[in-house]
Design an enzyme around this catalytic site. Sequence first.
Site, PDB file in Angstrom:
ATOM      1  N   ASP A  14       8.865  -2.078  -2.327  1.00  0.00           N
ATOM      2  CA  ASP A  14       9.540  -1.560  -1.020  1.00  0.00           C
ATOM      3  C   ASP A  14      11.189  -1.545  -1.336  1.00  0.00           C
ATOM      4  OD1 ASP A  14       6.979  -1.121   0.315  1.00  0.00           O
ATOM      5  OD2 ASP A  14       7.023  -3.527   0.709  1.00  0.00           O
ATOM      6  N   GLU A  15      11.850  -1.468  -2.510  1.00  0.00           N
ATOM      7  CA  GLU A  15      13.022  -1.675  -2.864  1.00  0.00           C
ATOM      8  C   GLU A  15      13.661  -0.367  -2.402  1.00  0.00           C
ATOM      9  OE1 GLU A  15      10.864  -2.153  -4.992  1.00  0.00           O
ATOM     10  OE2 GLU A  15      11.240  -4.233  -5.781  1.00  0.00           O
ATOM     11  N   LYS A  17      12.614   2.697  -3.825  1.00  0.00           N
ATOM     12  CA  LYS A  17      12.544   3.609  -5.149  1.00  0.00           C
ATOM     13  C   LYS A  17      12.441   5.054  -4.617  1.00  0.00           C
ATOM     14  CE  LYS A  17       8.905   1.020  -6.422  1.00  0.00           C
ATOM     15  NZ  LYS A  17       8.982  -0.021  -5.375  1.00  0.00           N
ATOM     16  N   GLY A  41       3.951   3.444  -1.150  1.00  0.00           N
ATOM     17  CA  GLY A  41       4.368   4.218  -0.199  1.00  0.00           C
ATOM     18  C   GLY A  41       5.891   4.304  -0.155  1.00  0.00           C
ATOM     19  N   HIS A  42       6.152   5.687  -0.689  1.00  0.00           N
ATOM     20  CA  HIS A  42       7.362   6.002  -1.065  1.00  0.00           C
ATOM     21  C   HIS A  42       8.118   6.810   0.278  1.00  0.00           C
ATOM     22  CE1 HIS A  42       6.665   4.845  -5.635  1.00  0.00           C
ATOM     23  NE2 HIS A  42       6.913   3.792  -4.658  1.00  0.00           N
ATOM     24  N   GLN A 225       5.484  -0.377  -6.593  1.00  0.00           N
ATOM     25  CA  GLN A 225       5.386  -1.802  -6.460  1.00  0.00           C
ATOM     26  C   GLN A 225       6.718  -2.279  -6.962  1.00  0.00           C
ATOM     27  OE1 GLN A 225       2.121  -0.623  -7.838  1.00  0.00           O
ATOM     28  NE2 GLN A 225       1.958  -0.145  -5.598  1.00  0.00           N
ATOM     29  N   LYS A 305       4.131  -5.818   9.076  1.00  0.00           N
ATOM     30  CA  LYS A 305       5.452  -6.362   9.078  1.00  0.00           C
ATOM     31  C   LYS A 305       5.752  -6.971   7.565  1.00  0.00           C
ATOM     32  CE  LYS A 305       8.715  -9.419  11.284  1.00  0.00           C
ATOM     33  NZ  LYS A 305       9.273  -9.717   9.652  1.00  0.00           N
ATOM     34  N   SER A 414      22.720   2.593  -2.334  1.00  0.00           N
ATOM     35  CA  SER A 414      22.298   3.321  -1.078  1.00  0.00           C
ATOM     36  C   SER A 414      22.720   2.898  -0.055  1.00  0.00           C
ATOM     37  CB  SER A 414      20.824   3.407  -1.409  1.00  0.00           C
ATOM     38  OG  SER A 414      20.240   4.204  -0.236  1.00  0.00           O
TER      39      SER A 414
HETATM   40  P1  IMP Z   1      -3.058  -4.198  -3.741  1.00  0.00           P
HETATM   41  O1  IMP Z   1      -2.095  -3.633  -4.857  1.00  0.00           O
HETATM   42  O2  IMP Z   1      -3.568  -3.379  -2.853  1.00  0.00           O
HETATM   43  O3  IMP Z   1      -4.338  -4.883  -4.672  1.00  0.00           O
HETATM   44  O4  IMP Z   1      -2.290  -5.618  -3.378  1.00  0.00           O
HETATM   45  C1  IMP Z   1      -1.791  -6.679  -3.750  1.00  0.00           C
HETATM   46  C2  IMP Z   1      -0.309  -7.039  -3.703  1.00  0.00           C
HETATM   47  O5  IMP Z   1       0.473  -6.182  -3.798  1.00  0.00           O
HETATM   48  C3  IMP Z   1      -0.455  -7.281  -2.042  1.00  0.00           C
HETATM   49  O6  IMP Z   1       0.329  -8.524  -1.496  1.00  0.00           O
HETATM   50  C4  IMP Z   1       0.289  -5.965  -1.357  1.00  0.00           C
HETATM   51  O7  IMP Z   1       0.836  -6.070  -0.210  1.00  0.00           O
HETATM   52  C5  IMP Z   1       1.265  -5.768  -2.573  1.00  0.00           C
HETATM   53  N1  IMP Z   1       1.543  -4.266  -2.769  1.00  0.00           N
HETATM   54  C6  IMP Z   1       0.857  -3.293  -3.151  1.00  0.00           C
HETATM   55  N2  IMP Z   1       1.445  -2.209  -3.191  1.00  0.00           N
HETATM   56  C7  IMP Z   1       2.558  -2.427  -2.860  1.00  0.00           C
HETATM   57  C8  IMP Z   1       3.866  -1.618  -2.474  1.00  0.00           C
HETATM   58  O8  IMP Z   1       3.993  -0.191  -2.937  1.00  0.00           O
HETATM   59  N3  IMP Z   1       4.553  -2.325  -1.958  1.00  0.00           N
HETATM   60  C9  IMP Z   1       4.872  -3.519  -1.640  1.00  0.00           C
HETATM   61  N4  IMP Z   1       3.954  -4.362  -1.720  1.00  0.00           N
HETATM   62  C10 IMP Z   1       2.603  -3.863  -2.363  1.00  0.00           C
END
Ligand code: IMP
Length: 431
Positions: A14-15, A17, A41-42, A225, A305, A414
């Site tokens: 969630d930086e 990207k 989620g971009h 991620q 959140k 940004s």
């Molecule tokens: P998973 O990838 O759904 O198995 O989740 C593992 C961990 O990674 C959890 O803490 C999620 O909240 C975190 N996570 C997975 N995808 C994202 C992302 O795109 N942004 C932030 N955290 C993520």
Amino acid sequence: MKKNIVILGTQWGDEGKGKIVDYISSDASYVVRYQGGHNAGHTLVVNEKKIILHLIPSGLLHQNTIGIIANGVVVSPAELIKEIKMLEKNNIFINKRVFISDASPLILQYHIEMDIAREKKLGINALGTTGRGIGPAYEDKIARRALRIGDLKNEKNLSTRLEKIVHYYNHQLVNFYQHKPIDYKIILRDLLPTIDVIHDMIQDTTNILHKAIKDKKKIVFEGAQGSFLDIDHGTYPYVTSSNSTVGGVITGTGVGPKDLDYILGITKAYSTRVGYGPFPTEVFDDKDRHFSNKGHEFGSTTGRKRRTGWLDAVSLCRAVKINSLSSLCITKLDVLDGLDEIKICVAYKNIDTLEIISFPDINEWEKIVPIYKSYPGWTKKTLGAKKMEDLPYEAHHYINSIEEITQTPVDIISTGPERSDIILIKDVFEC
Ligand code: IMP
């Protein structure tokens, strides 16, 4: 002249990207997703309209860009089709513009059921996954039982293998998780119509990329991620199941390290984390409210959140090393507008031994406290700034301090959600 650029997160995801990939890829021929799945989620804001992409590469909003979903990505056909339809509704057509590796493992309903059932059983020890079936799908890949995108081309074989895998999953779901069994025929029924849509997108994407490199095309590799969610280098076990650090590009695409020209680490001006796990600089109360409300810190995949905190330069320095970063891009600088004081964590101290520790091992995270350096805040708005000269002195000082601590240049800043809210200090393809 740089041709191939990696854009990856240096924190816990969630930086921001997506926006940077979208910005940089206006000039690129290919944008490549190499790991993760629709857990990402971009969020992109184009002409004040918000578009959230989970699987399709963010650069696809540019007409001349081709999107690649490479072998390192786990693909949910149902999600892919949903996203294609959403884009079509927004007049973005992807016909002959997206290619998927035949070696990408599939995410099917049993992965999702298993992910959710496990989290439920873990109770207070849950990881806080996105519930998208990511972990189980990667497990199948490593266990050599995964169905892959290429398997969709052989319907008869698909049905036989699906029946066997569902049998394997049902054994655990029913006996261990007291879950109702899954019917493989229903999965097959839902899967078959998606094959027609996906069929022509299935390719040897490694080959496409090698040809692109030979033809000197510009390629952007889009990370999902962040570095501390990496399965090997992250805050294990509170991590995702793929390599979100730079090694994921190589194994996840088949492009070798010599062909990566520039590695840009995206860093939010503060920190956030969704899900559970270590977060040394986490804040609560009014500071959390400030970051949450001003930064809209709610997950774009799950709506949860996000936890918030100050910038953690100890982990950022680690991210610089494990990713061989060429430079940093600082995002959401504007969210710091209006704070009296801004902090950066410059060291970790063990509360028992009072020793400064370089990077905690798995048992040490709970024992460390952050040591902060304080910086003056600013009242002038940085929101929408387009040149360094637009920034107040204190913001310059903050950016310069990040460069000094990490020994890494900041090439992009940004300053807001819109495409145009950006300060380009160096053109990444030119520098
Ligand atoms: P998973 O990838 O759904 O198995 O989740 C593992 C961990 O990674 C959890 O803490 C999620 O909240 C975190 N996570 C997975 N995808 C994202 C992302 O795109 N942004 C932030 N955290 C993520």
